[in-house]
Write an enzyme that holds these catalytic residues in place. Structure first.
Site: not given
Length: 372
Positions: A15, A75, A94, A96, A118, A270
């Protein structure tokens, strides 16, 4: 503002933070963009498409991090990327953080302004930047589970939907949120025998209204959870506590008592995973076996379908990214309480309560941090 888009470097992560269309939107709003060469190649967007959208192509991620006011990724930054973050630089991706103490420590040390996709919210309490990837991961969980049930991959050797005269696989979905709903849709579509467990009667009622008698809905008591897990061929874990580590709902003893060749797919990995026996895997080596039970715990599942995932993600993230760029992060965060919920780390302070509690840091209220 100068927006930077590095090429993703996590294992089998194809991605990209911005599509050429999204870059054009930033440029049309008066901003500039630099994109690392081949950053979009995994979704079929070559450098020429970014140049046509108004971006400058640069050779290295180091140049992206050195020059950009805001770095837009998919990510969480990997260890070598975190060393390149600068004080007051915006990181929009993101994160996490709850189960990732090393990353949290590095982001604190960087002094950067870290906004996590998120934990951004919307007016109805949803998570609009997590939802598109939860949709993808939920649907992929059934594909991955069906594949893992094949004998060659350690599974029982069961066809998920069965055939006339042979019963289909029993599938239990833990959690009826976005992941769960999409997993249910796929599993029912393939003809599986599907049960969902959740602690919200309203969620169960909504799922019952959508899927009807084809879906079994069960309130998730400890006894019900154990009974359905032990009777299942495939269990999908889709439990989410916003910004916090996932609860370990399926214990190691339960895994040991499952039938040999059963499959666990942990979409919550995650956030640390909701099975006690889970640990993160990669697309290169997605499964492992404990007590004869196959575990699929890939931490970036949507990365396997990067074109679908990137465009779905950009549809959700672009308005927030433009807001950060157009107003500057401070004003944008103060003006938009939903975007403010995404602020996890700010100038060395933890500004998201669940992360602070899970890792033992002092929580600093984000509004007060920004005002100071």
């Amino acid at each position: 503002m100068l927006i930077g888009v590095p090429k993703e470097i996590k294992n089998h992560e194809y991605r990209v933070g911005l599509t050429p269309d999204s870059v054009r939107e930033f440029v049309n709003n008066g901003h500039t963009a630099i994109v690392e060469t081949n950053a979009g190649s995994g979704i079929g967007c070559l450098d020429a498409a970014y140049i046509a959208a108004g971006a400058e192509i640069v050779d290295t991620a180091a140049e992206i991090f050195a020059r950009a006011d805001m770095v837009v990724k998919v990510k969480e930054p990997q260890a070598n990327e975190r060393t390149m973050l600068r004080e007051d630089q915006i990181l929009f991706t993101y994160l996490h953080l709850a189960p990732d103490a090393e990353q949290t420590r590095d982001l604190i040390d960087s002094g950067a302004v870290c906004v996590a996709y998120e934990t951004v919210t919307n007016t109805v309490g949803g998570l609009p930047l997590l939802a598109p990837m939860s949709q993808v991961a939920g649907r992929m969980s059934i594909q991955a589970g069906a594949h893992s049930l094949e004998k060659a991959h350690g599974g029982e050797g069961i066809l998920l939907g069965g055939v006339p005269g042979v019963a289909p696989a029993k599938v239990t979905v833990i959690g009826g949120g976005v992941v769960g709903e999409n997993a249910i849709q796929m599993a029912l579509g393939l003809g599986a025998d599907v049960t969902v467990l959740d602690r919200s009667v309203d969620v169960l009622d909504s799922l019952n209204n959508r899927f009807g008698a084809a879906l079994k809905t069960v309130y998730s008591s400890a006894s019900a959870l154990e009974g359905h897990v032990l009777a299942s061929d495939l269990v999908v874990g889709g439990v989410l506590i916003k910004g916090a580590a996932a609860p370990k709902l399926v214990t190691a003893d339960m895994v040991k008592a499952m039938r040999p060749g059963a499959v666990l797919v942990d979409v919550a990995i995650d956030q640390g995973g909701c099975f006690e026996t889970s640990h993160a895997t990669t697309h290169a080596d997605p499964t492992y076996i404990i007590d004869d039970v196959v575990h699929y715990c890939v931490a970036n599942m949507p990365g396997a379908v990067p074109r679908t995932s990137t465009y779905a993600l950009n549809n959700a993230t672009l308005p927030f990214g433009l807001e950060l760029a157009n107003k500057g992060y401070r004003q944008a965060l103060l003006d938009n309480p939903h975007l403010l919920e995404g602020l996890n780390v700010y100038h060395g302070a933890i500004t998201y309560k669940a992360v602070a509690e899970d890792q033992g840091y002092e929580f600093v209220d984000p509004s007060r941090a920004l005002a100071a």
